[in-house]
Design a protein around this motif. Structure first.
Motif, mmCIF file in Angstrom:
data_model
loop_
_atom_site.group_PDB
_atom_site.id
_atom_site.type_symbol
_atom_site.label_atom_id
_atom_site.label_comp_id
_atom_site.label_asym_id
_atom_site.label_seq_id
_atom_site.Cartn_x
_atom_site.Cartn_y
_atom_site.Cartn_z
ATOM 1 N N ILE A 58 5.387 1.653 -7.125
ATOM 2 C CA ILE A 58 6.305 2.670 -6.618
ATOM 3 C C ILE A 58 6.760 2.291 -5.210
ATOM 4 O O ILE A 58 5.951 2.268 -4.283
ATOM 5 N N PRO A 59 8.043 1.992 -4.997
ATOM 6 C CA PRO A 59 8.520 1.669 -3.644
ATOM 7 C C PRO A 59 8.452 2.917 -2.755
ATOM 8 O O PRO A 59 8.834 4.012 -3.166
ATOM 9 N N LEU A 60 8.004 2.760 -1.530
ATOM 10 C CA LEU A 60 7.868 3.915 -0.635
ATOM 11 C C LEU A 60 9.185 4.640 -0.364
ATOM 12 O O LEU A 60 9.168 5.860 -0.169
ATOM 13 N N PRO A 61 10.366 3.961 -0.341
ATOM 14 C CA PRO A 61 11.606 4.723 -0.151
ATOM 15 C C PRO A 61 11.872 5.745 -1.259
ATOM 16 O O PRO A 61 12.710 6.635 -1.081
ATOM 17 N N GLU A 62 11.180 5.628 -2.393
ATOM 18 C CA GLU A 62 11.354 6.592 -3.482
ATOM 19 C C GLU A 62 10.392 7.773 -3.376
ATOM 20 O O GLU A 62 10.463 8.701 -4.181
ATOM 21 N N VAL A 63 9.508 7.737 -2.392
ATOM 22 C CA VAL A 63 8.507 8.791 -2.218
ATOM 23 C C VAL A 63 9.009 9.812 -1.207
ATOM 24 O O VAL A 63 9.381 9.461 -0.081
ATOM 25 N N GLY A 64 9.027 11.073 -1.614
ATOM 26 C CA GLY A 64 9.423 12.124 -0.689
ATOM 27 C C GLY A 64 8.326 12.432 0.295
ATOM 28 O O GLY A 64 8.492 12.331 1.505
ATOM 29 N N HIS A 65 7.157 12.804 -0.207
ATOM 30 C CA HIS A 65 5.992 12.961 0.641
ATOM 31 C C HIS A 65 4.735 12.825 -0.192
ATOM 32 O O HIS A 65 4.772 12.839 -1.427
ATOM 33 N N LEU A 66 3.615 12.677 0.506
ATOM 34 C CA LEU A 66 2.322 12.467 -0.121
ATOM 35 C C LEU A 66 1.405 13.627 0.219
ATOM 36 O O LEU A 66 1.379 14.101 1.361
ATOM 37 N N GLU A 67 0.660 14.090 -0.769
ATOM 38 C CA GLU A 67 -0.295 15.171 -0.564
ATOM 39 C C GLU A 67 -1.679 14.702 -0.981
ATOM 40 O O GLU A 67 -1.835 14.035 -2.010
ATOM 41 N N VAL A 68 -2.668 15.043 -0.183
ATOM 42 C CA VAL A 68 -4.066 14.781 -0.519
ATOM 43 C C VAL A 68 -4.802 16.105 -0.533
ATOM 44 O O VAL A 68 -4.863 16.807 0.489
ATOM 45 N N ASP A 69 -5.297 16.482 -1.698
ATOM 46 C CA ASP A 69 -5.986 17.772 -1.869
ATOM 47 C C ASP A 69 -5.152 18.928 -1.328
ATOM 48 O O ASP A 69 -5.660 19.850 -0.678
ATOM 49 N N GLY A 70 -3.824 18.844 -1.570
ATOM 50 C CA GLY A 70 -2.932 19.933 -1.217
ATOM 51 C C GLY A 70 -2.359 19.883 0.182
ATOM 52 O O GLY A 70 -1.485 20.691 0.518
ATOM 53 N N ARG A 71 -2.771 18.943 1.019
ATOM 54 C CA ARG A 71 -2.210 18.854 2.366
ATOM 55 C C ARG A 71 -1.373 17.582 2.493
ATOM 56 O O ARG A 71 -1.718 16.547 1.930
ATOM 57 N N GLU A 72 -0.284 17.670 3.235
ATOM 58 C CA GLU A 72 0.610 16.525 3.377
ATOM 59 C C GLU A 72 0.012 15.495 4.330
ATOM 60 O O GLU A 72 -0.537 15.845 5.371
ATOM 61 N N VAL A 73 0.135 14.227 3.962
ATOM 62 C CA VAL A 73 -0.365 13.129 4.798
ATOM 63 C C VAL A 73 0.716 12.067 4.931
ATOM 64 O O VAL A 73 1.689 12.034 4.172
ATOM 65 N N ARG A 74 0.523 11.183 5.900
ATOM 66 C CA ARG A 74 1.441 10.074 6.108
ATOM 67 C C ARG A 74 1.030 8.881 5.241
ATOM 68 O O ARG A 74 -0.121 8.800 4.804
ATOM 69 N N PRO A 75 1.970 7.938 5.029
ATOM 70 C CA PRO A 75 1.609 6.753 4.235
ATOM 71 C C PRO A 75 0.484 5.922 4.842
ATOM 72 O O PRO A 75 -0.179 5.174 4.115
ATOM 73 N N ASP A 76 0.247 6.056 6.165
ATOM 74 C CA ASP A 76 -0.820 5.265 6.767
ATOM 75 C C ASP A 76 -2.206 5.917 6.628
ATOM 76 O O ASP A 76 -3.202 5.394 7.124
ATOM 77 N N TYR A 77 -2.269 7.059 5.972
ATOM 78 C CA TYR A 77 -3.555 7.705 5.686
ATOM 79 C C TYR A 77 -4.417 6.760 4.846
ATOM 80 O O TYR A 77 -3.938 6.104 3.927
ATOM 81 N N ARG A 78 -5.716 6.719 5.176
ATOM 82 C CA ARG A 78 -6.644 5.892 4.398
ATOM 83 C C ARG A 78 -7.379 6.771 3.401
ATOM 84 O O ARG A 78 -8.194 7.616 3.791
ATOM 85 N N PRO A 79 -7.095 6.604 2.129
ATOM 86 C CA PRO A 79 -7.709 7.475 1.119
ATOM 87 C C PRO A 79 -9.222 7.297 1.048
ATOM 88 O O PRO A 79 -9.740 6.192 1.256
#
Length: 258
Positions: A58-79
């Motif tokens: 999945i190319p990142l330009p196609e991603v609107g936003h990312l959620e982890v356990d219901g909270r929004e995070v940045r792409p640099d978040y370390r899962p």
């Protein structure tokens, strides 16, 4: 068969994993066998979530936003193990820092480029531009790079790009219009070079016309840059259908006559 304690089998096997759910619109990027929209992915504690998402295709330009356990995070978040990640698609229409949006199309989208120009949308295109040149032009001119090359969208140096959905020009045009909702100004741009058309008297373009055209038509426009002459010829009805369909697509957003 003996039973194991609840959750022990999965936990022991997937202790270093996260679950990733993908919006329907993004499933096309997943490998064919994984298009149910959810995957379990191992994480190493150092890779960013953006890297993990791109590793799925999945190319990142196609991603609107990312959620982890219901909270929004940045792409640099370390899962972290046990995270539940939801990958959201970009909203439609998608806001663009440059308004109205301008576009640059890769070498495989020539028909789409001509249709966008027909609608009066500022669209740069060249059939001899390599990937590096496309990125330089997109960045320098602040144009959204439209492409079907997923690898090109993953280039970190690209300021903004979008994957064009659809295999034919009609579907591609609908995808771009509904995603970016650019204001339309049909019949105002040269489909050959993208510059502005200006009305001209017939006598100014007569040397460019075939005898039948001179006899039949009286209203003309000419490109201010390349000098190409335009009139409502035999293909006008077909082109008008393209224009009318585009205007219908955008009217609900109030953008067609902006």
């Amino acid at each position: 068969m003996s039973a194991c304690p609840a959750g022990v089998g999965w936990h022991a096997e997937r202790v270093d994993a996260v679950r990733i759910k993908v919006d329907d619109e993004l499933r096309l990027f997943l490998p064919g066998g994984d298009r149910d929209g959810e995957r379990t992915v191992r994480v190493d504690g150092t890779s960013s979530l953006g890297h993990v998402i791109e590793s799925l295709g999945i190319p990142l330009p196609e991603v609107g936003h990312l959620e982890v356990d219901g909270r929004e995070v940045r792409p640099d978040y370390r899962p972290r193990p046990g995270d539940l990640v939801h990958v959201r698609a970009v909203q439609r229409p998608q806001p663009v820092p440059v308004d109205p949006p301008r576009f640059l199309l890769d070498v495989h989208l020539g028909t789409l480029a001509r249709r966008l120009r027909l609608l009066g949308v500022d669209t740069a295109y060249g059939n001899d531009l390599d990937d590096d040149t496309l990125i330089v032009l997109a960045n320098d001119q602040r144009r959204v790079l439209l492409t079907r090359d997923r690898g090109l969208l993953r280039r970190r140096s690209l300021w903004l790009g979008a994957y064009v959905r659809g295999s034919d020009a009609d579907d591609q045009l609908e995808d771009v219009l509904t995603r970016f909702a650019p204001p339309l100004a049909p019949w105002t741009r040269c489909v050959a070079c993208n510059d502005r058309l200006v009305p001209v008297d017939k006598h100014e373009v007569e040397p460019q016309l075939q005898p039948g055209t001179r006899r039949t038509y009286d209203t003309f426009a000419r490109c201010a840059a390349c000098g190409r002459a335009y009139w409502r010829g035999a293909h006008y009805d077909h082109l008008q259908e393209i224009v009318a369909r585009a205007e219908r697509l955008l009217t609900p957003n109030g953008r067609a006559d902006r």
